[in-house]
Design a protein around this motif. Structure first.
Motif, PDB file in Angstrom:
ATOM      1  N   PHE B  47       0.191  -1.171   0.180  1.00 48.52           N
ATOM      2  CA  PHE B  47      -0.022  -0.498  -0.078  1.00 48.52           C
ATOM      3  C   PHE B  47       0.764   1.497  -0.357  1.00 48.52           C
ATOM      4  O   PHE B  47       1.230   1.556   0.988  1.00 48.52           O
ATOM      5  CB  PHE B  47      -1.055   0.298   0.839  1.00 48.52           C
ATOM      6  CG  PHE B  47      -2.494  -1.059   1.068  1.00 48.52           C
ATOM      7  CD1 PHE B  47      -1.456  -2.670   1.478  1.00 48.52           C
ATOM      8  CD2 PHE B  47      -3.464  -0.578   0.910  1.00 48.52           C
ATOM      9  CE1 PHE B  47      -2.512  -3.458   1.416  1.00 48.52           C
ATOM     10  CE2 PHE B  47      -4.545  -2.255   1.164  1.00 48.52           C
ATOM     11  CZ  PHE B  47      -3.842  -2.705   0.814  1.00 48.52           C
ATOM     12  N   GLN B 104      -4.110   4.793   3.702  1.00 47.87           N
ATOM     13  CA  GLN B 104      -4.246   3.664   2.825  1.00 47.87           C
ATOM     14  C   GLN B 104      -2.853   3.107   3.705  1.00 47.87           C
ATOM     15  O   GLN B 104      -3.160   1.422   4.010  1.00 47.87           O
ATOM     16  CB  GLN B 104      -3.076   3.604   1.504  1.00 47.87           C
ATOM     17  CG  GLN B 104      -3.584   4.492   0.220  1.00 47.87           C
ATOM     18  CD  GLN B 104      -3.588   4.361  -1.211  1.00 47.87           C
ATOM     19  OE1 GLN B 104      -2.697   4.909  -1.510  1.00 47.87           O
ATOM     20  NE2 GLN B 104      -3.721   2.731  -1.070  1.00 47.87           N
ATOM     21  N   VAL B 106      -3.874   1.598   6.509  1.00 43.09           N
ATOM     22  CA  VAL B 106      -4.488   1.427   7.249  1.00 43.09           C
ATOM     23  C   VAL B 106      -5.332   0.467   6.744  1.00 43.09           C
ATOM     24  O   VAL B 106      -5.939  -0.721   7.135  1.00 43.09           O
ATOM     25  CB  VAL B 106      -5.551   2.153   8.662  1.00 43.09           C
ATOM     26  CG1 VAL B 106      -6.452   2.817   7.428  1.00 43.09           C
ATOM     27  CG2 VAL B 106      -6.650   1.275   9.761  1.00 43.09           C
ATOM     28  N   GLN B 107      -5.668   0.514   5.880  1.00 38.22           N
ATOM     29  CA  GLN B 107      -5.849  -0.244   4.402  1.00 38.22           C
ATOM     30  C   GLN B 107      -4.894  -1.347   4.214  1.00 38.22           C
ATOM     31  O   GLN B 107      -5.877  -2.603   4.209  1.00 38.22           O
ATOM     32  CB  GLN B 107      -6.569  -0.005   3.417  1.00 38.22           C
ATOM     33  CG  GLN B 107      -7.544   1.262   3.063  1.00 38.22           C
ATOM     34  CD  GLN B 107      -7.425   1.899   1.824  1.00 38.22           C
ATOM     35  OE1 GLN B 107      -6.675   2.139   1.173  1.00 38.22           O
ATOM     36  NE2 GLN B 107      -8.048   3.328   2.171  1.00 38.22           N
ATOM     37  N   VAL B 109      -3.191  -2.777   6.783  1.00 43.02           N
ATOM     38  CA  VAL B 109      -3.793  -3.270   7.867  1.00 43.02           C
ATOM     39  C   VAL B 109      -4.678  -4.891   7.204  1.00 43.02           C
ATOM     40  O   VAL B 109      -4.413  -5.805   8.127  1.00 43.02           O
ATOM     41  CB  VAL B 109      -4.132  -2.493   9.066  1.00 43.02           C
ATOM     42  CG1 VAL B 109      -4.480  -3.681  10.733  1.00 43.02           C
ATOM     43  CG2 VAL B 109      -1.948  -1.957  10.038  1.00 43.02           C
ATOM     44  N   GLY B 110      -5.678  -3.988   6.929  1.00 47.35           N
ATOM     45  CA  GLY B 110      -6.921  -4.535   6.266  1.00 47.35           C
ATOM     46  C   GLY B 110      -6.576  -5.904   5.721  1.00 47.35           C
ATOM     47  O   GLY B 110      -7.222  -6.752   5.505  1.00 47.35           O
ATOM     48  N   TRP B 111      -5.933  -5.616   4.965  1.00 49.66           N
ATOM     49  CA  TRP B 111      -5.266  -6.696   4.057  1.00 49.66           C
ATOM     50  C   TRP B 111      -4.739  -8.153   4.254  1.00 49.66           C
ATOM     51  O   TRP B 111      -4.700  -8.691   4.366  1.00 49.66           O
ATOM     52  CB  TRP B 111      -4.766  -5.964   2.878  1.00 49.66           C
ATOM     53  CG  TRP B 111      -4.424  -6.834   1.845  1.00 49.66           C
ATOM     54  CD1 TRP B 111      -3.729  -7.826   1.928  1.00 49.66           C
ATOM     55  CD2 TRP B 111      -5.021  -6.861   0.143  1.00 49.66           C
ATOM     56  NE1 TRP B 111      -3.336  -8.687   0.359  1.00 49.66           N
ATOM     57  CE2 TRP B 111      -4.291  -7.499  -0.446  1.00 49.66           C
ATOM     58  CE3 TRP B 111      -5.153  -6.194  -0.618  1.00 49.66           C
ATOM     59  CZ2 TRP B 111      -4.656  -8.141  -1.710  1.00 49.66           C
ATOM     60  CZ3 TRP B 111      -5.466  -5.689  -1.527  1.00 49.66           C
ATOM     61  CH2 TRP B 111      -5.268  -7.458  -2.552  1.00 49.66           C
ATOM     62  N   MET B 113      -5.072  -8.627   7.852  1.00 49.75           N
ATOM     63  CA  MET B 113      -6.280  -9.153   8.202  1.00 49.75           C
ATOM     64  C   MET B 113      -7.017 -10.877   8.012  1.00 49.75           C
ATOM     65  O   MET B 113      -7.199 -10.985   7.572  1.00 49.75           O
ATOM     66  CB  MET B 113      -6.634  -8.273   9.099  1.00 49.75           C
ATOM     67  CG  MET B 113      -6.094  -7.316  10.485  1.00 49.75           C
ATOM     68  SD  MET B 113      -7.998  -6.089  10.876  1.00 49.75           S
ATOM     69  CE  MET B 113      -9.122  -6.916  11.408  1.00 49.75           C
ATOM     70  N   ALA B 114      -6.881 -10.465   6.414  1.00 47.69           N
ATOM     71  CA  ALA B 114      -7.860 -10.574   5.221  1.00 47.69           C
ATOM     72  C   ALA B 114      -6.928 -12.137   4.865  1.00 47.69           C
ATOM     73  O   ALA B 114      -7.755 -13.192   5.047  1.00 47.69           O
ATOM     74  CB  ALA B 114      -7.976  -9.940   4.224  1.00 47.69           C
ATOM     75  N   SER B 140      -4.860   4.565  14.023  1.00 49.35           N
ATOM     76  CA  SER B 140      -5.497   3.545  13.571  1.00 49.35           C
ATOM     77  C   SER B 140      -4.747   2.454  13.619  1.00 49.35           C
ATOM     78  O   SER B 140      -5.483   1.123  13.486  1.00 49.35           O
ATOM     79  CB  SER B 140      -7.216   4.550  12.476  1.00 49.35           C
ATOM     80  OG  SER B 140      -7.405   5.496  13.232  1.00 49.35           O
ATOM     81  N   VAL B 143      -3.115   0.696  16.162  1.00 48.35           N
ATOM     82  CA  VAL B 143      -4.722   0.385  16.450  1.00 48.35           C
ATOM     83  C   VAL B 143      -4.622  -1.180  16.461  1.00 48.35           C
ATOM     84  O   VAL B 143      -4.785  -2.127  17.239  1.00 48.35           O
ATOM     85  CB  VAL B 143      -5.073   1.193  17.056  1.00 48.35           C
ATOM     86  CG1 VAL B 143      -6.622   0.547  17.785  1.00 48.35           C
ATOM     87  CG2 VAL B 143      -4.919   2.294  17.953  1.00 48.35           C
ATOM     88  N   MET B 144      -4.771  -1.628  15.208  1.00 47.86           N
ATOM     89  CA  MET B 144      -5.586  -2.148  14.032  1.00 47.86           C
ATOM     90  C   MET B 144      -4.528  -3.591  14.492  1.00 47.86           C
ATOM     91  O   MET B 144      -4.693  -4.428  14.502  1.00 47.86           O
ATOM     92  CB  MET B 144      -6.350  -1.967  13.411  1.00 47.86           C
ATOM     93  CG  MET B 144      -7.299  -0.906  13.004  1.00 47.86           C
ATOM     94  SD  MET B 144      -8.874  -1.483  14.455  1.00 47.86           S
ATOM     95  CE  MET B 144      -9.577  -3.095  12.586  1.00 47.86           C
ATOM     96  N   TYR B 148      -4.785  -6.484  16.373  1.00 47.58           N
ATOM     97  CA  TYR B 148      -5.375  -7.757  15.259  1.00 47.58           C
ATOM     98  C   TYR B 148      -4.172  -8.772  15.255  1.00 47.58           C
ATOM     99  O   TYR B 148      -3.864  -9.667  14.085  1.00 47.58           O
ATOM    100  CB  TYR B 148      -6.025  -7.695  15.072  1.00 47.58           C
ATOM    101  CG  TYR B 148      -7.353  -6.991  14.478  1.00 47.58           C
ATOM    102  CD1 TYR B 148      -8.173  -7.886  15.599  1.00 47.58           C
ATOM    103  CD2 TYR B 148      -7.454  -5.575  14.598  1.00 47.58           C
ATOM    104  CE1 TYR B 148      -9.894  -7.077  15.101  1.00 47.58           C
ATOM    105  CE2 TYR B 148      -8.680  -5.266  14.584  1.00 47.58           C
ATOM    106  CZ  TYR B 148     -10.226  -5.999  15.756  1.00 47.58           C
ATOM    107  OH  TYR B 148     -11.124  -5.727  15.765  1.00 47.58           O
TER     108      TYR B 148
END
Lengths: 332, 327
Positions: B47, B104, B106-107, B109-111, B113-114, B140, B143-144, B148
């Motif tokens: 990212f 991006q 934090v995005q 991090v989401g990726w 996590m996925a 953010s 934190v995420m 996780y």
């Protein structure tokens, strides 16, 4: 309606294992409004889990997950708490498909309770739908009853683009019609509380006629559908009440067909007046049905103030104000 | 690194000749993106910010497609919708770049996590600059990632300058950017980003940690933005013209070249040949890309492209606007 929303999650999670649900207090506890209760027990902590209190983190991570190929359905505890995530919604989720020319997309659903009437003051009562409808790339949905809530939420989760799913919190426990001094009728005594088991969808972008009438068209959504029906009953005006259900994409055909028939139109929403979604509706009605109109389009909305606490019923555009507008347009 | 620098040099010239509206060089920072790439595997996702073009170059993404994006020509993979250098390639592990800083981080991090939720060993790498690391999305993301234990590498490229403000404005009272990770319980390092070999080994270590489910790593890469912020910027108004020469960590290309010469991996003729090769490679790509147009002379993507890809299927309201526009 809470049960219908819960059921929609369960159906979507059962059908597609890429659906994940998270948000503040959403996992173990099942959400402050109980809309995700039982999901963690049933689907496990990898599918439904608690999030730290960071709305930008929740939505930002959901954008990344969605781009990867999951279908996150996240909860913002109150729509009023959405603002830290607004950049992620507007600049990221809404534009990802466009700016990457389809290389990436963000099929996520963002649920949030909206509207007042629970003595929530200015931070638990807002209706920010116009902040979403103004953004290219977002679909904005707002159900008015349990049947639609389930069918629309399943459709939202299945949609390949980001969907903002606004839940009128005053409808969670019954078809609240604005008569706050009366006892609330429970959903069990309402026609649209019959929610089929299992899978079904209500297509995004279709409005529903809640009452047929010949003299004036009322355009409403969410709680205001029930308020409008109460105003019609109280005044005896033969109004046609249209429940928009989806604001973007908008079912313009149903709206224009109705106004062309009745020749009058009243738009009702709980959000503040100026630059509200009612302005868009009024503009579309005059553009597409100008020669059918016998009176100016009226708007009945919240006032252009923050949502007050103890005076919330003076602020709320209840059946009396809507009724007066109905009579006003008929007298024109 | 040499190819990235030559690419940047040529694109900057082309921007000055109005073949592109805008350009951003990564001069002096090439080691970070180029060496980092070698620690990643297929299926991993970056990212990036707008200064990690080295990731794409190192991944072997066709230079002529990068140029077509910069020129916004008829072959632009993003159909003219994005400013130059805001590339996107799922296939090459390069997430679509946003112009809004930090979103991006934090995005990624989401990726990550996925990736973990799907049970793969793929990871994500988020990128941010020293200046943007003060945006809320930076925190953010921490934190995420911490909550996780996401398999993500959180990269802060500290190139000393956020347009005109020095890193001290962003850093405040903290001794470093890396130290911020400690408050979140995240393993954090501060690394010489102009040392190609150091970047590679630290990136490989962090990637291994992530794949082994040991959680996120925060890395502050210390480097220096040797060129202007962008084609719209003139640094002479806020820093000494010779500051880059005085930078103690030196130039990453010169440092690696010296190392390879001293260790006998390369000799002077090899280096000279490489210099010729990268100029040729960029020139060939440039000729190819320009055969599909440039911003000023065209052809550029059709105005019809304005209306596509807002949604997967176009709603009637937009279709009627497209009809009215008549493109």
């Amino acid at each position: 309606m809470v049960q219908a929303i819960r059921d929609a999650h369960a159906v979507a999670m059962e059908r597609d294992e890429s659906v994940v649900v998270f948000g503040e207090d959403v996992g173990y506890f099942g959400g402050v409004f109980r809309c995700t209760q039982g999901l963690q027990q049933r689907f496990g902590e990898s599918r439904c889990f608690d999030a730290p209190i960071t709305e930008s983190g929740i939505v930002g991570a959901a954008v990344g997950m969605a781009a990867y190929g999951l279908r996150p359905c996240v909860e913002i505890q109150f729509a009023d708490y959405m603002y830290p995530a607004y950049d992620q919604i507007v600049s990221e989720a809404a534009r990802l498909r466009y700016r990457s020319a389809g290389d990436f997309s963000a099929p996520l659903t963002i649920r949030m309770p909206v509207g007042g009437g629970i003595f929530g003051g200015q931070t638990h009562s807002q209706s920010p739908e116009a902040l979403f409808t103004h953004v290219a790339g977002l679909t904005t949905v707002i159900p008015s009853n349990p049947y639609d809530a389930k069918g629309l939420l399943i459709a939202a989760i299945e949609d390949d683009d980001p969907v903002i799913f606004l839940e009128p919190k005053r409808l969670y426990n019954g078809p609240f019609d604005g008569h706050h001094d009366r006892n609330l009728t429970p959903w069990s005594r309402h026609d649209l509380s019959e929610v089929p088991e299992g899978y079904y969808t209500v297509p995004l972008g279709t409005a529903a006629r809640r009452r047929s009438g010949s003299d004036v068209t009322v355009l409403a959504y969410g709680t205001m559908v029930h308020v409008a029906l109460a105003a019609v009953a109280d005044t005896g005006v033969d109004a046609e009440v249209i429940d928009l259900r989806t604001l973007v994409p908008l079912d313009l055909t149903t709206i224009i067909d109705s106004v062309s028939k009745t020749g009058r139109c009243v738009v009702v929403h709980e959000a503040t007046l100026t630059s509200g979604f009612g302005a868009e509706l009024a503009a579309l009605v005059q553009q597409h049905a100008f020669y059918y109109l016998a009176a100016p389009v009226e708007r009945v909305t919240g006032y252009d103030t923050p949502y007050p606490h103890s005076q919330e019923w003076a602020y709320f555009p209840g059946p009396e104000r809507v009724g007066k507008a109905l009579i006003r347009v008929l007298e024109t | 690194m040499m190819l990235t620098r030559e690419f940047d040099r040529q694109m900057m010239i082309d921007q000055r000749q109005s073949k592109a509206s805008f350009y951003m060089q990564s001069t002096g920072e090439e080691a970070i993106a180029c060496a980092f790439h070698s620690a990643l595997r297929e299926g991993d996702m970056n990212f990036p910010t707008y200064r990690q073009q080295g990731l794409l170059v190192a991944a072997g993404y066709p230079l002529e497609l990068m140029m077509s994006q910069v020129y916004s020509n008829s072959r632009d993979p993003l159909r003219g919708r994005q400013m130059p250098v805001f590339y996107s390639s799922r296939e090459y592990g390069f997430f679509s770049i946003s112009g809004n800083l930090a979103t991006q981080f934090v995005q990624g991090v989401g990726w990550a996590m996925a990736c973990a939720l799907k049970g793969t060993s793929s990871i994500a790498a988020s990128w941010i600059g020293d200046g943007a690391s003060n945006e809320t999305d930076f925190f953010s993301a921490l934190v995420m990632a911490s909550t996780y234990r996401a398999p993500v590498i959180l990269n802060i490229v500290n190139n000393q300058w956020a347009i005109s403000t020095s890193e001290s404005v962003a850093r405040g009272l903290a001794p470093s950017f890396a130290i911020r990770g400690h408050g979140f319980g995240i393993a954090s390092l501060r690394v010489d980003g102009n040392d190609f070999l150091a970047v590679h080994s630290v990136a490989a270590w962090a990637a291994e940690r992530a794949r082994a489910n040991m959680g996120p790593t925060l890395i502050e890469w210390v480097t220096y933005r040797a060129a202007a912020h962008s084609s719209s910027d003139d640094p002479s108004g806020y820093r000494p013209a010779d500051e880059a020469q005085a930078w103690p960590l030196g130039d990453p290309i010169e440092r690696l070249t010296t190392h390879l010469l001293r260790t006998g991996v390369l000799d002077e003729s090899d280096v000279a040949a490489l210099r010729v090769d990268v100029v040729d490679e960029v020139r060939v790509a440039q000729i190819e890309a320009q055969s599909h147009g440039t911003l000023k002379q065209g052809p550029v993507p059709s105005p019809r492209e304005i209306f596509e890809d807002v949604f997967k299927s176009m709603p009637e309201s937009l279709a009627s606007q497209e009809r009215e526009a008549g493109y």
